[in-house]
Motif scaffolding. Structure first.
Motif, PDB file in Angstrom:
ATOM      1  N   PRO A  65       0.800  -1.228   0.000  1.00 39.27           N
ATOM      2  CA  PRO A  65       0.000   0.000   0.000  1.00 39.27           C
ATOM      3  C   PRO A  65       0.829   1.273   0.000  1.00 39.27           C
ATOM      4  O   PRO A  65       2.021   1.270   0.312  1.00 39.27           O
ATOM      5  CB  PRO A  65      -0.800  -0.117   1.298  1.00 39.27           C
ATOM      6  N   ARG A  66       0.164   2.348  -0.342  1.00 46.72           N
ATOM      7  CA  ARG A  66       0.760   3.679  -0.252  1.00 46.72           C
ATOM      8  C   ARG A  66       0.645   4.181   1.182  1.00 46.72           C
ATOM      9  O   ARG A  66      -0.392   4.059   1.823  1.00 46.72           O
ATOM     10  CB  ARG A  66       0.046   4.643  -1.202  1.00 46.72           C
ATOM     11  N   ASP A  72      -8.880  -3.359   3.683  1.00 47.99           N
ATOM     12  CA  ASP A  72      -8.153  -4.128   4.694  1.00 47.99           C
ATOM     13  C   ASP A  72      -6.910  -3.380   5.151  1.00 47.99           C
ATOM     14  O   ASP A  72      -6.574  -3.355   6.325  1.00 47.99           O
ATOM     15  CB  ASP A  72      -7.757  -5.497   4.144  1.00 47.99           C
ATOM     16  N   PHE A  73      -6.216  -2.771   4.188  1.00 50.97           N
ATOM     17  CA  PHE A  73      -5.020  -2.014   4.548  1.00 50.97           C
ATOM     18  C   PHE A  73      -5.370  -0.848   5.462  1.00 50.97           C
ATOM     19  O   PHE A  73      -4.754  -0.621   6.493  1.00 50.97           O
ATOM     20  CB  PHE A  73      -4.326  -1.496   3.295  1.00 50.97           C
ATOM     21  N   LEU A  74      -6.389  -0.073   5.091  1.00 55.38           N
ATOM     22  CA  LEU A  74      -6.713   1.099   5.883  1.00 55.38           C
ATOM     23  C   LEU A  74      -7.267   0.714   7.243  1.00 55.38           C
ATOM     24  O   LEU A  74      -7.011   1.383   8.238  1.00 55.38           O
ATOM     25  CB  LEU A  74      -7.686   1.984   5.106  1.00 55.38           C
ATOM     26  N   SER A  75      -8.017  -0.376   7.296  1.00 54.91           N
ATOM     27  CA  SER A  75      -8.500  -0.863   8.585  1.00 54.91           C
ATOM     28  C   SER A  75      -7.331  -1.182   9.495  1.00 54.91           C
ATOM     29  O   SER A  75      -7.323  -0.857  10.678  1.00 54.91           O
ATOM     30  CB  SER A  75      -9.357  -2.105   8.383  1.00 54.91           C
ATOM     31  N   PHE A  76      -6.310  -1.807   8.924  1.00 55.20           N
ATOM     32  CA  PHE A  76      -5.143  -2.181   9.715  1.00 55.20           C
ATOM     33  C   PHE A  76      -4.300  -0.968  10.072  1.00 55.20           C
ATOM     34  O   PHE A  76      -3.926  -0.743  11.212  1.00 55.20           O
ATOM     35  CB  PHE A  76      -4.295  -3.177   8.925  1.00 55.20           C
ATOM     36  N   PHE A  77      -4.002  -0.152   9.061  1.00 52.64           N
ATOM     37  CA  PHE A  77      -2.963   0.841   9.262  1.00 52.64           C
ATOM     38  C   PHE A  77      -3.444   2.084   9.989  1.00 52.64           C
ATOM     39  O   PHE A  77      -2.675   2.760  10.651  1.00 52.64           O
ATOM     40  CB  PHE A  77      -2.350   1.234   7.916  1.00 52.64           C
ATOM     41  N   TYR A  78      -4.716   2.396   9.871  1.00 55.20           N
ATOM     42  CA  TYR A  78      -5.215   3.607  10.508  1.00 55.20           C
ATOM     43  C   TYR A  78      -6.215   3.331  11.620  1.00 55.20           C
ATOM     44  O   TYR A  78      -6.919   4.230  12.056  1.00 55.20           O
ATOM     45  CB  TYR A  78      -5.832   4.539   9.460  1.00 55.20           C
ATOM     46  N   ALA A 107      -4.587 -11.973  14.421  1.00 55.15           N
ATOM     47  CA  ALA A 107      -3.868 -12.080  13.156  1.00 55.15           C
ATOM     48  C   ALA A 107      -4.902 -12.250  12.055  1.00 55.15           C
ATOM     49  O   ALA A 107      -5.825 -13.041  12.182  1.00 55.15           O
ATOM     50  CB  ALA A 107      -2.916 -13.276  13.172  1.00 55.15           C
ATOM     51  N   VAL A 108      -4.756 -11.490  10.989  1.00 57.19           N
ATOM     52  CA  VAL A 108      -5.693 -11.576   9.873  1.00 57.19           C
ATOM     53  C   VAL A 108      -4.908 -11.664   8.579  1.00 57.19           C
ATOM     54  O   VAL A 108      -3.787 -11.167   8.469  1.00 57.19           O
ATOM     55  CB  VAL A 108      -6.641 -10.355   9.825  1.00 57.19           C
ATOM     56  N   GLU A 109      -5.513 -12.311   7.597  1.00 56.70           N
ATOM     57  CA  GLU A 109      -4.925 -12.365   6.272  1.00 56.70           C
ATOM     58  C   GLU A 109      -5.415 -11.176   5.461  1.00 56.70           C
ATOM     59  O   GLU A 109      -6.609 -10.884   5.431  1.00 56.70           O
ATOM     60  CB  GLU A 109      -5.318 -13.662   5.556  1.00 56.70           C
ATOM     61  N   VAL A 110      -4.491 -10.463   4.823  1.00 55.31           N
ATOM     62  CA  VAL A 110      -4.835  -9.318   3.993  1.00 55.31           C
ATOM     63  C   VAL A 110      -4.293  -9.556   2.600  1.00 55.31           C
ATOM     64  O   VAL A 110      -3.122  -9.915   2.433  1.00 55.31           O
ATOM     65  CB  VAL A 110      -4.241  -8.011   4.569  1.00 55.31           C
ATOM     66  N   GLN A 111      -5.139  -9.383   1.602  1.00 58.95           N
ATOM     67  CA  GLN A 111      -4.708  -9.508   0.213  1.00 58.95           C
ATOM     68  C   GLN A 111      -4.570  -8.115  -0.371  1.00 58.95           C
ATOM     69  O   GLN A 111      -5.543  -7.384  -0.509  1.00 58.95           O
ATOM     70  CB  GLN A 111      -5.733 -10.303  -0.604  1.00 58.95           C
ATOM     71  N   TRP A 112      -3.339  -7.709  -0.665  1.00 62.16           N
ATOM     72  CA  TRP A 112      -3.141  -6.390  -1.254  1.00 62.16           C
ATOM     73  C   TRP A 112      -3.661  -6.377  -2.691  1.00 62.16           C
ATOM     74  O   TRP A 112      -3.853  -7.415  -3.317  1.00 62.16           O
ATOM     75  CB  TRP A 112      -1.664  -6.015  -1.262  1.00 62.16           C
ATOM     76  N   LEU A 113      -3.821  -5.178  -3.219  1.00 63.80           N
ATOM     77  CA  LEU A 113      -4.259  -5.040  -4.600  1.00 63.80           C
ATOM     78  C   LEU A 113      -3.292  -5.719  -5.552  1.00 63.80           C
ATOM     79  O   LEU A 113      -2.081  -5.704  -5.349  1.00 63.80           O
ATOM     80  CB  LEU A 113      -4.339  -3.557  -4.985  1.00 63.80           C
ATOM     81  N   PRO A 166       3.410  11.545   0.531  1.00 63.52           N
ATOM     82  CA  PRO A 166       3.138  10.105   0.467  1.00 63.52           C
ATOM     83  C   PRO A 166       4.315   9.353  -0.144  1.00 63.52           C
ATOM     84  O   PRO A 166       5.177   9.934  -0.812  1.00 63.52           O
ATOM     85  CB  PRO A 166       1.911  10.025  -0.444  1.00 63.52           C
ATOM     86  N   CYS A 167       4.357   8.068   0.098  1.00 59.88           N
ATOM     87  CA  CYS A 167       5.326   7.209  -0.578  1.00 59.88           C
ATOM     88  C   CYS A 167       4.714   5.827  -0.734  1.00 59.88           C
ATOM     89  O   CYS A 167       3.809   5.441   0.007  1.00 59.88           O
ATOM     90  CB  CYS A 167       6.651   7.138   0.180  1.00 59.88           C
ATOM     91  N   ASP A 168       5.191   5.098  -1.715  1.00 52.14           N
ATOM     92  CA  ASP A 168       4.757   3.725  -1.932  1.00 52.14           C
ATOM     93  C   ASP A 168       5.767   2.775  -1.312  1.00 52.14           C
ATOM     94  O   ASP A 168       6.968   3.065  -1.253  1.00 52.14           O
ATOM     95  CB  ASP A 168       4.625   3.432  -3.428  1.00 52.14           C
ATOM     96  N   LEU A 169       5.275   1.640  -0.856  1.00 46.28           N
ATOM     97  CA  LEU A 169       6.137   0.600  -0.313  1.00 46.28           C
ATOM     98  C   LEU A 169       6.407  -0.451  -1.375  1.00 46.28           C
ATOM     99  O   LEU A 169       5.499  -0.842  -2.123  1.00 46.28           O
ATOM    100  CB  LEU A 169       5.484  -0.060   0.900  1.00 46.28           C
TER     101      LEU A 169
END
Length: 314
Positions: A33-34, A269-275, A299-305, A75-78
């Protein structure tokens, strides 16, 4: 990608929002994610291949195994780290400090961390190497969180921070909602200090001027609320946080995040986790008062885009 998320020891909660972990046994599927502008600082501890960051101008930076990222205004991308010419597995533990809190755990000037990612050794000395080594030797997540607690409580004990006017100003600029969010002048009046004095305090403690901090706090709070399922209609919500209208917020989103709102709605999923928004990872953001003093872990499984959906990374 396996995502873990746990609150710290109660004595650390005024300073630290969460411990988090990303882990994959192989190259992560899709793109990572960004990371958006934020006033928080993060300690990043890689026990597998260190990640890389890519700025909007295409500059790629390999992260140290142990790093601290200060407040970010861009912002930056990972990107996955490389083993030879191939992306390597992800294994990273993060400590997310509340705005202005990392300064209480080290002697680095906060404004020297703004828009920077530095080796953690510059802030914590040999503690950073010892902590990373112990985390690498400890595969169990609950034991890892106890190691983090122990190290941070020792650092905190050596500093013995006391609440200051900056803490009150941070709370005022973040928590009051418009009709409206207080102007910096109003905060100065409430604390009986000049704007110049407040700015010096913020630069030394937070690393950002108070107006920039308030701007990032408003942006982050609005984006979190917009991405909550079943929340306030998106056309009305920016008004609650002091934007003139939805178009005003969308311009701010483009300016601070470099992407349209739709691109973040594709990553719930990313935003739920990260923010810390409501969702897959929010249920463990409480200390479990079950008589044993043990915290909740999840622990949850997250599928990135999938990178192929929008062209991926260069």
């Amino acid at each position: 990608m396996l995502v873990r998320h746990t609150v710290p020891h109660p004595s650390l909660l005024p300073f630290i929002e969460t411990y988090w972990c990303w882990e994959s046994e192989a190259e992560p599927a899709g793109r990572l994610p960004r990371i958006l502008p934020s006033a928080e600082s993060e300690v990043l501890l890689h026990y597998r291949t260190p990640l890389r960051t890519m700025s909007l101008d295409g500059t790629v930076l390999k992260l140290p195994h142990a790093a601290v990222a200060g407040p970010q205004t861009r912002p930056c991308d990972l990107l996955p780290g490389l083993e030879g010419n191939q992306p390597g597995p992800v294994g990273i533990i993060g400590i997310r400090f509340r705005p202005g809190a990392f300064r209480l755990f080290c002697r680095l000037p906060a404004d020297g961390l703004t828009d920077a990612i530095l080796p953690l050794e510059e802030a914590w000395g040999t503690v950073s190497r010892e902590l990373l080594h112990r985390l690498q030797e400890t595969p169990d997540w609950q034991r890892r969180t106890r190691l983090l607690d122990d190290a941070l409580l020792k650092l905190l004990e050596s500093r013995q921070p006391a609440r200051t006017p900056v803490d009150h100003a941070l709370s005022m600029l973040r928590s009051v909602q418009p009709d409206g969010r207080p102007a910096v002048r109003a905060v100065c009046d409430a604390l009986a200090v000049s704007e110049r004095q407040l700015e010096r305090w913020f630069l030394g403690r937070v690393g950002l001027p108070p107006k920039r901090y308030a701007r990032l706090a408003r942006f982050q709070l609005t984006l979190i609320r917009l991405l909550e399922p079943g929340g306030t209609p998106s056309g009305l919500l920016p008004l609650e946080y002091g934007y003139y209208d939805q178009a005003h917020f969308l311009r701010e989103l483009r300016s601070l995040a470099g992407a349209p709102l739709a691109s973040f709605r594709e990553q719930p999923d990313f935003l739920s986790f990260f923010y810390n928004t409501p969702g897959a990872s929010s249920r463990n953001l409480e200390w479990n008062q079950n008589g044993e003093g043990e915290r909740c872990h999840e622990a949850v499984e997250v599928q990135w885009l999938d990178a192929a959906r929008d062209g991926g990374h260069p």
